[in-house]
Design a protein around this motif. Structure first.
Motif: not given
Length: 354
Positions: A148-155, A163-173
């Motif tokens: 339903a959604q994307m979820v990002f940890g802070d590391g 994990f929001t620092a990387a565009l390709d990670v957001v795009g991956h999810e």
């Protein structure tokens, strides 16, 4: 040989074997604890099927205008709750919170990639709202799509950045959502590795499109912005050179193979979904580099055509996917085209087809 069926899981970016290494070998108790807690959270989510998670949420409405993203960014406030507190929605000014504003920005960039290059209107192609939750848990070392959604940890701030620092990670999810809607590739063994590879492909293409990079200009690294300075490595994965992304005393060495000769037989990591994805990743890279220009205008179109091909089944393996890409290249560009020939040669080069 047939494989046992594993229960489907939510789609996480971080390979579990990296977290297991940190938990087992780090001399820092807090870092060990962060890795162990992330593994525990991920095991909890593996017990939930994505459709159940999706149906349990009341989704806000998306934009009625094709080409216009609708974003809702929530904060879990360092707890393990979803979706959390709404902190920024479509059209609102920056919040001043880097994680919130990165998620907001990169979801728009990813939406624009799919819309402008593939004419896809959001995850479901019907304007589905883009939901992202940041600040999930404390020092949570992962990002995931839950149906339903994307979820990002802070590391943890030592090995991994937010994990929001990387565009390709957001795009991956976000791409995992597209893959789920189109093909439903089962998240185990070769079909799961294809699932991970496709998410890497579209994550990388999103970054290349945003930066205006040709295939030869791109770095073909996945998650480069995640690694902190103390890590001996360049990224979590390399599509150009699988197996070379990192070699660190704590994280271990990148285990991805680039060729079927080195295919890893394992039941860990859902049958090696984050490991053997290096093989189709490398095939895509080889085809894109051989064709040159903007990868989303050539091999990217063929991969997307194949993702949407009704013959791609949830349990499809590498050979099936490779065969379908060759046929879709024939259909889109012509059987005698440079694109069709190059894509076949790329799959041959990684040992998937003869």
């Amino acid at each position: 040989m047939s494989k046992p069926t594993l229960k489907p899981t939510r789609h996480g970016f971080m390979p579990p074997f990296i977290l297991e290494r940190i938990a087992a070998t780090s001399s820092h108790a807090q870092l060990q604890g962060s890795a162990q807690r992330t593994l525990e959270v991920d095991r909890h989510f593996r017990s939930q099927r994505a459709p159940h998670v999706a149906s349990a949420m009341a989704l806000p409405k998306g934009s009625p205008q094709p080409g216009q993203a609708t974003r809702y960014i929530y904060s879990a406030n360092y707890q393990e709750v979803l979706p959390g507190t709404l902190v920024r929605e479509e059209g609102q000014d920056e919040s001043g919170d880097p994680a919130v504003d990165e998620a907001y920005r990169w979801l728009e960039v990813t939406y624009r990639f799919f819309w402008e290059t593939l004419e896809r209107n959001s995850i479901d192609d019907q304007g589905m709202p883009l939901l992202g939750t940041v600040h999930y848990g404390r020092d949570y070392e992962n990002a995931f799509w839950n149906g339903a959604q994307m979820v990002f940890g802070d590391g943890d701030g030592e090995f991994f950045n937010r994990f929001t620092a990387a565009l390709d990670v957001v795009g991956h999810e976000l791409a995992h959502g597209v893959i789920e809607r189109e093909a439903g590739l089962i998240y185990t063994y070769q079909s799961g590795a294809l699932n991970e590879s496709l998410a890497d492909v579209f994550g990388s293409l999103t970054k290349q499109y945003h930066l205006g990079q040709s295939a030869t200009e791109a770095d073909w690294l996945i998650g480069a912005e995640l690694l902190m300075e103390r890590v001996q490595g360049r990224a979590l994965r390399s599509m150009a050179e699988p197996g070379t992304a990192y070699d660190d005393p704590v994280l271990g060495k990148d285990p991805q193979p680039a060729h079927m000769d080195a295919f890893v037989e394992t039941e860990a990591d859902n049958g090696g979904v984050h490991i053997n994805s290096g093989i189709p990743n490398h095939a895509f890279y080889l085809a894109a580099m051989a064709l040159g220009g903007y990868a989303w205008e050539s091999v990217g179109l063929v991969w997307y055509d194949t993702l949407r091909d009704s013959r791609l089944m949830p349990e499809s393996d590498f050979v099936t996917f490779a065969t379908l890409t060759a046929e879709n290249a024939d259909r889109r560009f012509g059987s005698a085209s440079r694109e069709a020939t190059t894509i076949r040669e790329a799959w041959q080069a990684v040992g998937v087809i003869a």
